[in-house]
Write a protein that holds these residues in place. Sequence first.
Motif, PDB file in Angstrom:
ATOM      1  N   GLU A  16      -4.643   4.972 -13.527  1.00  0.00           N
ATOM      2  CA  GLU A  16      -4.448   6.161 -13.611  1.00  0.00           C
ATOM      3  C   GLU A  16      -6.001   6.968 -13.119  1.00  0.00           C
ATOM      4  O   GLU A  16      -6.824   6.321 -13.978  1.00  0.00           O
ATOM      5  CB  GLU A  16      -4.034   6.755 -14.792  1.00  0.00           C
ATOM      6  N   THR A  47      -7.939   4.474 -15.791  1.00  0.00           N
ATOM      7  CA  THR A  47      -7.466   3.969 -16.970  1.00  0.00           C
ATOM      8  C   THR A  47      -6.166   2.956 -16.608  1.00  0.00           C
ATOM      9  O   THR A  47      -5.314   3.442 -15.607  1.00  0.00           O
ATOM     10  CB  THR A  47      -6.879   5.172 -17.965  1.00  0.00           C
ATOM     11  N   TYR A  72      -2.963   1.063 -17.510  1.00  0.00           N
ATOM     12  CA  TYR A  72      -1.900   1.369 -18.340  1.00  0.00           C
ATOM     13  C   TYR A  72      -0.609   0.463 -17.856  1.00  0.00           C
ATOM     14  O   TYR A  72      -0.523   0.179 -16.829  1.00  0.00           O
ATOM     15  CB  TYR A  72      -1.373   2.887 -18.218  1.00  0.00           C
ATOM     16  N   TYR A 113      -1.409   2.981 -22.727  1.00  0.00           N
ATOM     17  CA  TYR A 113      -2.707   2.824 -21.993  1.00  0.00           C
ATOM     18  C   TYR A 113      -3.498   1.857 -22.557  1.00  0.00           C
ATOM     19  O   TYR A 113      -3.640   1.536 -23.838  1.00  0.00           O
ATOM     20  CB  TYR A 113      -3.574   4.507 -22.131  1.00  0.00           C
ATOM     21  N   SER A 137     -10.285   1.617 -20.214  1.00  0.00           N
ATOM     22  CA  SER A 137     -10.842   2.914 -19.184  1.00  0.00           C
ATOM     23  C   SER A 137     -12.199   2.591 -18.813  1.00  0.00           C
ATOM     24  O   SER A 137     -13.109   1.914 -19.547  1.00  0.00           O
ATOM     25  CB  SER A 137     -10.962   4.096 -20.040  1.00  0.00           C
TER      26      SER A 137
END
Length: 422
Positions: free
Chosen positions: A353, A360, A362, A377, A380
């Motif tokens: 994402e 990030t 996920y 999640y 990051s």
Amino acid sequence: MKLLSENSQNEGAEGKKKEETPKVRSRVWMYTQQILNLPFDSTDALIRRVKTIPNLDKIAWIIHDKDVNKEGKKVSPHVHVGFTLTKRTTISRLSKILNDRSQQITCFTKRGQSVASSTKNLMGYLVHHTKEAKQQGKHQYDPSEVQANFDYQSYVEQTEEIKSTADILDEYANENISRSEAENLLKLQGGATLARNIKNLDQIDTYLLEEKCKRWVKKKEEKGDMIMVSWLSGFAGTGKTSFAKHFAEERGLSYFVTTSQNDPFQGYRGEQVLIFDEVRPNTITYADLLQICDPYLYRKNLTARYHNPPFQSDFIFLTSVYDPLQFYNSMNNVKSKIDTFEQLDRRIGMKLEFSYDQITQYVYDIDPKKNRWIVEYGSSYTNPYAKKGLGSMFTLRELQQYGDEIGEKEKNHQSQPKQTDD
């Protein structure tokens, strides 16, 4: 002083000279004269006069001082000036400009021969690098001895690589040269030659891609390697496509980015990385999406307008403003009991994402209590690919300044002389 035979030969045809007439019109010419018989004070003065010829494009000249005749006697030093024009002219007009007899001027074009081929012969003869000149045992001059208003040595090196159209096609079919190299070599023979052979290159392309695909599929099936499929989601400008391109470029991998929603795979040539850019729910069926994302389906059916290219990419990146679940829920004509989201989810090896600040990772999981998909999640990372700030916005003043800058460059380009001055 009487001219020796060296100067009275038709050096365009490299045979016996036919009497030129004022009706001959051409863009490719050579002027030849003994140094002692020049109608000018010096070679420099001659070149200055040649540069006054209207529509002059290329010009190259050399003094031949090592030639011998058939009896083995040294030929008087003479100058060869080869030049091309952007528009055709007559030999009588050139004769007046150069203040010399028309017999000293040779037209280098033949009926049915392109300007590019004629120019190649012209420039090659300056150093006696043409086939007939070599057969006649003429002295081979070094290209560095030629003066020109362009990079003569590079031009000679490129054009001497050319054999024939058939040879170029053979070299490409044997994968000794790239498509762009084949096109450039054909272009040097003339635009018409290139145009006539585009279809031939396309047919060779089809054969090469199919053979390459067979080898690729065989290797994949033997090793059982998967195709790595990644889904990159996020708003426009968050760097999804830039991330995928950087991944390929950093590793020296070839990549293809789809450029049209209506015909996304037109131009695909089996690049190692396929970037299916800005995919939307209304541009692909669920069945086709599942096929493309299947990591162990090597024989994928890609469709294109003119030719269906064989698939052979090791990596697939799908970029979208939708994440996979949003994409699935937005698709029409999907029967949820048959075409489940789980089918798509298990095909995608990595989901990222993108926001303007972070990337990030996920995964999806099922909430056992509510029996629905949820997002979990993971790690990051700082996002260096996003286009931050105003992006593509600009002010009226910036528009005007950029327009003035481009306009000025165009004026300078058009006013720049095509030949150099002494």
